[in-house]
Design an enzyme around this catalytic site. Structure first.
Site, PDB file in Angstrom:
ATOM      1  N   PRO A  10       2.200  -7.663   2.646  1.00  0.00           N
ATOM      2  CA  PRO A  10       1.836  -8.294   1.369  1.00  0.00           C
ATOM      3  C   PRO A  10       3.020  -8.160   0.416  1.00  0.00           C
ATOM      4  O   PRO A  10       3.745  -7.164   0.465  1.00  0.00           O
ATOM      5  CB  PRO A  10       0.664  -7.453   0.858  1.00  0.00           C
ATOM      6  N   ASP A  41       1.017 -12.514  -2.857  1.00  0.00           N
ATOM      7  CA  ASP A  41      -0.070 -12.380  -3.817  1.00  0.00           C
ATOM      8  C   ASP A  41       0.213 -13.405  -4.914  1.00  0.00           C
ATOM      9  O   ASP A  41       0.833 -13.100  -5.932  1.00  0.00           O
ATOM     10  CB  ASP A  41      -0.084 -10.951  -4.370  1.00  0.00           C
ATOM     11  N   ASP A 112       4.168  -2.388   4.172  1.00  0.00           N
ATOM     12  CA  ASP A 112       4.396  -2.768   2.769  1.00  0.00           C
ATOM     13  C   ASP A 112       5.881  -3.010   2.537  1.00  0.00           C
ATOM     14  O   ASP A 112       6.734  -2.467   3.239  1.00  0.00           O
ATOM     15  CB  ASP A 112       3.872  -1.678   1.839  1.00  0.00           C
ATOM     16  N   ASP A 114       7.961  -2.057   0.298  1.00  0.00           N
ATOM     17  CA  ASP A 114       8.811  -1.075  -0.382  1.00  0.00           C
ATOM     18  C   ASP A 114       9.026   0.230   0.384  1.00  0.00           C
ATOM     19  O   ASP A 114       9.700   1.133  -0.112  1.00  0.00           O
ATOM     20  CB  ASP A 114       8.233  -0.776  -1.767  1.00  0.00           C
ATOM     21  N   GLU A 199      -7.357   2.853   4.002  1.00  0.00           N
ATOM     22  CA  GLU A 199      -6.987   3.003   5.400  1.00  0.00           C
ATOM     23  C   GLU A 199      -8.146   3.574   6.205  1.00  0.00           C
ATOM     24  O   GLU A 199      -8.506   3.057   7.265  1.00  0.00           O
ATOM     25  CB  GLU A 199      -5.767   3.924   5.538  1.00  0.00           C
ATOM     26  N   THR A 228       8.152   5.355   0.423  1.00  0.00           N
ATOM     27  CA  THR A 228       9.014   5.327  -0.752  1.00  0.00           C
ATOM     28  C   THR A 228       8.452   4.329  -1.751  1.00  0.00           C
ATOM     29  O   THR A 228       7.767   3.374  -1.379  1.00  0.00           O
ATOM     30  CB  THR A 228      10.446   4.915  -0.360  1.00  0.00           C
ATOM     31  N   ARG A 229       8.725   4.572  -3.036  1.00  0.00           N
ATOM     32  CA  ARG A 229       8.274   3.655  -4.078  1.00  0.00           C
ATOM     33  C   ARG A 229       9.455   3.366  -4.968  1.00  0.00           C
ATOM     34  O   ARG A 229      10.196   4.271  -5.351  1.00  0.00           O
ATOM     35  CB  ARG A 229       7.100   4.255  -4.859  1.00  0.00           C
TER      36      ARG A 229
HETATM   37  N1  UDP Z   1       1.207  -5.828  -3.668  1.00  0.00           N
HETATM   38  C1  UDP Z   1       0.619  -7.072  -3.859  1.00  0.00           C
HETATM   39  N2  UDP Z   1       0.089  -7.386  -5.102  1.00  0.00           N
HETATM   40  C2  UDP Z   1       0.128  -6.507  -6.153  1.00  0.00           C
HETATM   41  C3  UDP Z   1       0.721  -5.242  -5.958  1.00  0.00           C
HETATM   42  C4  UDP Z   1       1.236  -4.920  -4.694  1.00  0.00           C
HETATM   43  O1  UDP Z   1       0.582  -7.877  -2.929  1.00  0.00           O
HETATM   44  O2  UDP Z   1      -0.367  -6.849  -7.249  1.00  0.00           O
HETATM   45  C5  UDP Z   1       1.791  -5.489  -2.351  1.00  0.00           C
HETATM   46  C6  UDP Z   1       3.165  -4.811  -2.433  1.00  0.00           C
HETATM   47  O3  UDP Z   1       4.200  -5.778  -2.402  1.00  0.00           O
HETATM   48  C7  UDP Z   1       3.158  -3.900  -1.207  1.00  0.00           C
HETATM   49  C8  UDP Z   1       1.680  -3.555  -1.043  1.00  0.00           C
HETATM   50  O4  UDP Z   1       0.933  -4.564  -1.730  1.00  0.00           O
HETATM   51  O5  UDP Z   1       3.624  -4.562  -0.047  1.00  0.00           O
HETATM   52  C9  UDP Z   1       1.337  -2.190  -1.623  1.00  0.00           C
HETATM   53  O6  UDP Z   1       1.659  -2.169  -3.002  1.00  0.00           O
HETATM   54  P1  UDP Z   1       2.510  -0.991  -3.670  1.00  0.00           P
HETATM   55  O7  UDP Z   1       3.706  -0.716  -2.819  1.00  0.00           O
HETATM   56  O8  UDP Z   1       2.742  -1.326  -5.104  1.00  0.00           O
HETATM   57  O9  UDP Z   1       1.467   0.203  -3.582  1.00  0.00           O
HETATM   58  P2  UDP Z   1       1.739   1.766  -3.441  1.00  0.00           P
HETATM   59  O10 UDP Z   1       2.716   1.965  -2.338  1.00  0.00           O
HETATM   60  O11 UDP Z   1       2.289   2.188  -4.749  1.00  0.00           O
HETATM   61  O12 UDP Z   1       0.391   2.319  -3.149  1.00  0.00           O
HETATM   62 MN    MN Z   2       4.432   0.968  -1.871  1.00  0.00          MN
END
Ligand code: UDP
Ligand code: MN
Length: 250
Positions: A10, A41, A112, A114, A199, A228-229
């Site tokens: 996503p 999204d 994901d 990031d 999950e 990682t974030r």
């Molecule tokens: N994502 C999305 N829409 C959003 C926020 C996040 O599609 O409004 C996607 C984002 O690109 C990533 C995944 O959902 O691939 C998880 O999001 P994020 O990394 O922000 O979450 P975290 O790792 O902080 O839980």
């Molecule tokens: Mn993330």
């Protein structure tokens, strides 16, 4: 022959998006037999992602679905409240159920945009009979969260956050055989669960026991993926630049 790994990502528009997709694509370029499903999204495909995917040499499918505003993270929401990427991952699962055969060889992985992925991780998950599982670095407010393995079998979890989760793993910590995705057409993610329960709730829908889990990464003793974030970039001088040079000047 090598099973295809379906990598489900996503993604959403923000300053860092192209950087994240570029980095992830450079990892995936090193992985043979991969099919990258990228789901925006967004209420439509964006030019940025369309151009990006056209230029990469990775075999990909481009989908989109917008998260309704009531489920979108607000700046004031605590981080763990609203799940992210729910409808997008579901769109990819629907696509797989419609566009692959229940008898195809394949493995499904949620990656994901990031995170940081080692190449070895993909070879670890390549042979997944039901569900493969492994540690995730920098997850669940720990250095790593990981399955407990005794005599080659998963027997529980090393975790602190919601320790009663039946499957205490991060999105990046497991892969599922494609046949299982077809055998459980009802299995999908849901916006009604908190971010940290996605999950476990999802994996529960496959009627698995811990015994069904296949521990990878040297019996779950190695970290091959990191949650990682990316720090949100702030660009406070942009407004001043527009005043100085005009909106179209640079
Ligand atoms: N994502 C999305 N829409 C959003 C926020 C996040 O599609 O409004 C996607 C984002 O690109 C990533 C995944 O959902 O691939 C998880 O999001 P994020 O990394 O922000 O979450 P975290 O790792 O902080 O839980
Ligand atoms: Mn993330």
């Amino acid at each position: 022959s090598l099973s295809i790994i379906y990598v489900i990502t996503p993604t959403y528009a923000r300053l860092e998006q192209k950087a994240e997709l570029t980095r992830l694509s450079h990892t995936l370029l090193h992985v043979p037999n991969i099919h990258w499903i990228v789901i925006e999204d967004s209420p439509e495909k964006t030019v940025l992602v369309q151009n990006f995917l056209n230029r990469t040499r990775i075999h990909s499918t481009h989908l989109y679905v917008a998260t309704p505003s009531e489920y979108k993270m607000k700046r004031t929401d605590p981080h763990s409240l609203k799940p992210r990427g729910v409808l997008q991952r579901n769109a990819a699962l629907d696509w797989l159920r419609e566009n692959t055969s229940p008898y195809d060889d394949g493995v499904v992985y949620f990656a994901d945009d990031d995170n940081a992925y080692s190449l070895q991780l993909f070879e670890e998950m390549r042979n997944t009979t039901k569900v493969s599982i492994w540690p995730v670095g920098l997850a669940a407010a720990l250095r790593y969260e990981r399955p407990k393995v005794t005599n080659g079998k998963v027997t529980g979890w090393y975790t602190y956050y919601k320790p009663d989760r039946p499957f205490a793993t991060d999105m990046a910590g497991f892969a599922i055989n494609l046949n299982l995705i077809h055998q459980h057409p009802e299995a999908k993610f849901s916006n009604i669960f908190a971010a940290g329960s996605q999950e476990s709730t999802f994996l529960t829908l496959f009627h698995l026991t811990l015994d069904d889990l296949e521990p990878k990464a040297n019996m779950c003793s190695e970290v091959l993926v990191w949650h990682t974030r990316t720090e949100k970039s702030k660009t406070p001088y942009e407004e001043a630049m527009v005043k100085l040079y005009g909106a179209d000047a640079y």
